[in-house]
Structures are given as C-alpha cells and as structure tokens.
Design a protein around this motif. Sequence first.
Motif, PDB file in Angstrom:
ATOM      1  N   GLU A 118       0.825  -1.213   0.000  1.00 52.93           N
ATOM      2  CA  GLU A 118       0.000   0.000   0.000  1.00 52.93           C
ATOM      3  C   GLU A 118       0.856   1.259   0.000  1.00 52.93           C
ATOM      4  OE1 GLU A 118      -3.826  -0.562   2.649  1.00 52.93           O
ATOM      5  OE2 GLU A 118      -2.160  -1.765   3.456  1.00 52.93           O
ATOM      6  N   GLY A 119       2.095   1.144   0.435  1.00 47.39           N
ATOM      7  CA  GLY A 119       3.004   2.282   0.428  1.00 47.39           C
ATOM      8  C   GLY A 119       3.057   3.058   1.715  1.00 47.39           C
ATOM      9  N   THR A 120       1.944   3.164   2.413  1.00 46.91           N
ATOM     10  CA  THR A 120       1.894   3.888   3.668  1.00 46.91           C
ATOM     11  C   THR A 120       0.687   3.419   4.459  1.00 46.91           C
ATOM     12  OG1 THR A 120       1.975   6.108   4.662  1.00 46.91           O
ATOM     13  CG2 THR A 120       0.494   5.796   2.772  1.00 46.91           C
ATOM     14  N   ARG A 121       0.565   3.882   5.681  1.00 47.61           N
ATOM     15  CA  ARG A 121      -0.493   3.387   6.563  1.00 47.61           C
ATOM     16  C   ARG A 121      -1.888   3.774   6.082  1.00 47.61           C
ATOM     17  NH1 ARG A 121       1.710   5.760  12.134  1.00 47.61           N
ATOM     18  NH2 ARG A 121       2.622   7.273  10.677  1.00 47.61           N
ATOM     19  N   SER A 122      -2.801   2.836   6.267  1.00 45.96           N
ATOM     20  CA  SER A 122      -4.197   3.112   5.927  1.00 45.96           C
ATOM     21  C   SER A 122      -4.770   4.129   6.906  1.00 45.96           C
ATOM     22  CB  SER A 122      -5.015   1.819   5.991  1.00 45.96           C
ATOM     23  OG  SER A 122      -6.393   2.093   5.874  1.00 45.96           O
ATOM     24  N   PRO A 123      -5.392   5.194   6.431  1.00 43.99           N
ATOM     25  CA  PRO A 123      -5.945   6.201   7.333  1.00 43.99           C
ATOM     26  C   PRO A 123      -7.303   5.821   7.916  1.00 43.99           C
ATOM     27  CG  PRO A 123      -6.344   6.852   5.081  1.00 43.99           C
ATOM     28  CD  PRO A 123      -5.525   5.584   5.009  1.00 43.99           C
ATOM     29  N   ASP A 124      -7.944   4.795   7.358  1.00 41.32           N
ATOM     30  CA  ASP A 124      -9.308   4.485   7.788  1.00 41.32           C
ATOM     31  C   ASP A 124      -9.570   2.990   7.967  1.00 41.32           C
ATOM     32  OD1 ASP A 124      -9.249   3.627   5.165  1.00 41.32           O
ATOM     33  OD2 ASP A 124     -10.534   5.236   4.404  1.00 41.32           O
ATOM     34  N   GLY A 125      -8.517   2.185   7.968  1.00 40.60           N
ATOM     35  CA  GLY A 125      -8.674   0.758   8.180  1.00 40.60           C
ATOM     36  C   GLY A 125      -8.983  -0.043   6.936  1.00 40.60           C
ATOM     37  N   ARG A 126      -9.231   0.621   5.807  1.00 42.49           N
ATOM     38  CA  ARG A 126      -9.494  -0.106   4.572  1.00 42.49           C
ATOM     39  C   ARG A 126      -8.171  -0.550   3.942  1.00 42.49           C
ATOM     40  NH1 ARG A 126     -13.021   3.463   0.696  1.00 42.49           N
ATOM     41  NH2 ARG A 126     -11.502   5.047   1.372  1.00 42.49           N
ATOM     42  N   LEU A 127      -8.262  -1.530   3.045  1.00 42.31           N
ATOM     43  CA  LEU A 127      -7.093  -2.011   2.330  1.00 42.31           C
ATOM     44  C   LEU A 127      -7.000  -1.288   0.990  1.00 42.31           C
ATOM     45  CD1 LEU A 127      -4.784  -4.152   2.402  1.00 42.31           C
ATOM     46  CD2 LEU A 127      -6.307  -5.640   1.083  1.00 42.31           C
ATOM     47  N   TYR A 128      -5.914  -0.545   0.811  1.00 37.53           N
ATOM     48  CA  TYR A 128      -5.761   0.260  -0.399  1.00 37.53           C
ATOM     49  C   TYR A 128      -5.064  -0.535  -1.507  1.00 37.53           C
ATOM     50  CZ  TYR A 128      -7.626   4.376   1.812  1.00 37.53           C
ATOM     51  OH  TYR A 128      -8.481   5.270   2.411  1.00 37.53           O
ATOM     52  N   GLU A 198      -2.908 -10.008  -7.209  1.00 31.96           N
ATOM     53  CA  GLU A 198      -3.034 -11.328  -6.593  1.00 31.96           C
ATOM     54  C   GLU A 198      -2.527 -11.300  -5.145  1.00 31.96           C
ATOM     55  OE1 GLU A 198      -1.577 -14.654  -8.878  1.00 31.96           O
ATOM     56  OE2 GLU A 198      -2.058 -13.648 -10.768  1.00 31.96           O
ATOM     57  N   ILE A 199      -1.451 -10.585  -4.930  1.00 30.90           N
ATOM     58  CA  ILE A 199      -0.902 -10.465  -3.571  1.00 30.90           C
ATOM     59  C   ILE A 199      -1.881  -9.727  -2.660  1.00 30.90           C
ATOM     60  CG2 ILE A 199       0.920  -9.383  -2.195  1.00 30.90           C
ATOM     61  CD1 ILE A 199       2.808  -9.910  -4.604  1.00 30.90           C
ATOM     62  N   MET A 200      -2.449  -8.625  -3.154  1.00 29.78           N
ATOM     63  CA  MET A 200      -3.387  -7.853  -2.338  1.00 29.78           C
ATOM     64  C   MET A 200      -4.652  -8.658  -2.033  1.00 29.78           C
ATOM     65  SD  MET A 200      -1.578  -5.268  -1.766  1.00 29.78           S
ATOM     66  CE  MET A 200      -2.803  -4.389  -0.768  1.00 29.78           C
ATOM     67  N   ALA A 201      -5.087  -9.476  -2.992  1.00 28.06           N
ATOM     68  CA  ALA A 201      -6.260 -10.317  -2.757  1.00 28.06           C
ATOM     69  C   ALA A 201      -5.973 -11.337  -1.659  1.00 28.06           C
ATOM     70  CB  ALA A 201      -6.662 -11.026  -4.049  1.00 28.06           C
ATOM     71  N   ALA A 202      -4.742 -11.865  -1.642  1.00 24.88           N
ATOM     72  CA  ALA A 202      -4.363 -12.819  -0.601  1.00 24.88           C
ATOM     73  C   ALA A 202      -4.320 -12.149   0.766  1.00 24.88           C
ATOM     74  CB  ALA A 202      -3.002 -13.436  -0.940  1.00 24.88           C
ATOM     75  N   TYR A 215      -5.554   4.024  -4.718  1.00 17.38           N
ATOM     76  CA  TYR A 215      -4.273   4.133  -4.037  1.00 17.38           C
ATOM     77  C   TYR A 215      -4.412   5.022  -2.805  1.00 17.38           C
ATOM     78  CZ  TYR A 215      -2.098   2.232  -8.264  1.00 17.38           C
ATOM     79  OH  TYR A 215      -1.737   1.450  -9.316  1.00 17.38           O
ATOM     80  N   ASN A 216      -3.585   4.772  -1.809  1.00 20.96           N
ATOM     81  CA  ASN A 216      -3.518   5.637  -0.645  1.00 20.96           C
ATOM     82  C   ASN A 216      -2.579   6.783  -0.972  1.00 20.96           C
ATOM     83  OD1 ASN A 216      -3.335   6.831   1.849  1.00 20.96           O
ATOM     84  ND2 ASN A 216      -2.745   4.981   2.964  1.00 20.96           N
ATOM     85  N   GLU A 217      -3.150   7.940  -1.206  1.00 21.43           N
ATOM     86  CA  GLU A 217      -2.354   9.089  -1.655  1.00 21.43           C
ATOM     87  C   GLU A 217      -1.987  10.050  -0.547  1.00 21.43           C
ATOM     88  OE1 GLU A 217      -1.179   9.128  -4.461  1.00 21.43           O
ATOM     89  OE2 GLU A 217      -2.477   7.964  -5.795  1.00 21.43           O
ATOM     90  N   ARG A 218      -2.332   9.720   0.697  1.00 18.70           N
ATOM     91  CA  ARG A 218      -2.042  10.682   1.772  1.00 18.70           C
ATOM     92  C   ARG A 218      -0.545  10.752   2.037  1.00 18.70           C
ATOM     93  NH1 ARG A 218      -0.904   9.344   6.884  1.00 18.70           N
ATOM     94  NH2 ARG A 218      -0.822   7.155   7.476  1.00 18.70           N
ATOM     95  N   SER A 219      -0.134  11.767   2.799  1.00 17.71           N
ATOM     96  CA  SER A 219       1.276  11.982   3.094  1.00 17.71           C
ATOM     97  C   SER A 219       1.884  10.721   3.682  1.00 17.71           C
ATOM     98  CB  SER A 219       1.441  13.126   4.109  1.00 17.71           C
ATOM     99  OG  SER A 219       2.783  13.285   4.484  1.00 17.71           O
TER     100      SER A 219
END
Length: 222
Positions: A118-128, A198-202, A215-219
């Motif tokens: 995802e690149g960085t932490r999820s801000p809302d608990g969803r999987l980006y 495929e990796i994200m689905a797993a 994508y998670n675009e936040r800072s």
Amino acid sequence: MWYDAARVVSARVGRVLYRPTIEGLANIPEHGPVILAANHLSFCDSVVIPLAVPRRVRFLAKAEYFTGPGVKGRMSRAAFTALGAVPVRRGTGREAVDALELGLRCLKDGGVFSIYPEGTRSPDGRLYRGRTGVAHLALTSGAPVVPVGLIGTERIQPIGARLPRISSITVRFGEPLDFSTGYDHLKTGRARRQVTDEIMAAIQRLTGQQEAGVYNERSREG
C-alpha cells in the motif's frame, strides 16, 4: 548476534504485554529468500512483524528514524537498527528505485524482506490498492511471497498517537505465492499489475478488510 538477542528479549516482552495471536508461521520458509507482503495499519507494524518472525527480517524505514537528535534520536536509531531496518529517503522516483534495489540485494543474499504494497499506513482501516514494487521484487528475484495480515495494530498506536497502548493483535501468515513462472507472456507492466493484485487479494483474505479500490495518496508517514 545483537539482532538475535534483541529480538528474543523484545519478543518475550511483547508477548507478555500484548498476547498476540500468531497464525501460519510454518508458511515462512526456514531458508532462502522470501518476501513478506503485509497490510499497513500502524507505525508499530514494523515492530510486530520482525518480532513475530523467527528469521531476521529486513525492511525499509524512513531515514529520519536514524538521524534524529538527542537521546530520543539515539534510541530510535538503536531500535530500528536492532530490528533490521534499512534507512531510505523517500520522495523521488530515484529513491523508490534505490529502495527496491536494497530489497533485491537482501533477497539475493537469501534473506527475508518485508514490504507494505500500500506504500503507507491506511488512514481508515481499509485495504488500499497495492503499488507494483512488490511485484518487481517477486518477478525479478523469483522469491516466494508470503502474504501477511495484520489485525488490530492500529489500536496499539493510532495515527497521531505518541505512545503505544495495550491491545490484542493478530498476525496471520498466508501460504507462499510463487510467481517465478507463468508471467513471461505478459508485458512487464501488465505482469506487475496482475501479480500485485493477486498479492493484495491474498492479504485481504487474511484480514477481511474492506477494499478501498484506490491508491492511498495521503502523506507518507510510515
């Protein structure tokens, strides 16, 4: 030796305080290169994974964690070094390429490399949506990818919290994914996108997270 001693002591303390549920450790190969691809909910994820895995784990961490001033800076540098972190400056395309090269060197040496697609932490608990760097590592190195599902780590240290809290967590290691063959007929970009998805689905199957679809675009904080 210092890493092993620090990991054993820290792991014991962590298990006493947080009583984590760890599932699927047998899915991590005892030897040889392996990529750990995890969801990212909290700053403490980079502590939880190395302490849960019996092998030495290398992962990328912001260079600022190694260059802070004073006692706090020295403690941060010592902690991240002991955990196997590799300092990297982020912000440009060149730095992203350098980070992936560090990962490839670790895998070439037969090591364990951990990455957050995802690149960085999820801000809302969803999987980006995952970025394709993880696929580049898998397709270039031929190393298996073990998906990692982290559950509840955001309660230990929510975004913005200065100090960790006591809360139960679960760490799930899925079955290894082999991408060493079967993708040669695809163009490079298409292959990386397919592998990443495929990796994200797993990972999603391990965590049950709602998929953000973007994508998670936040800072990028961690």
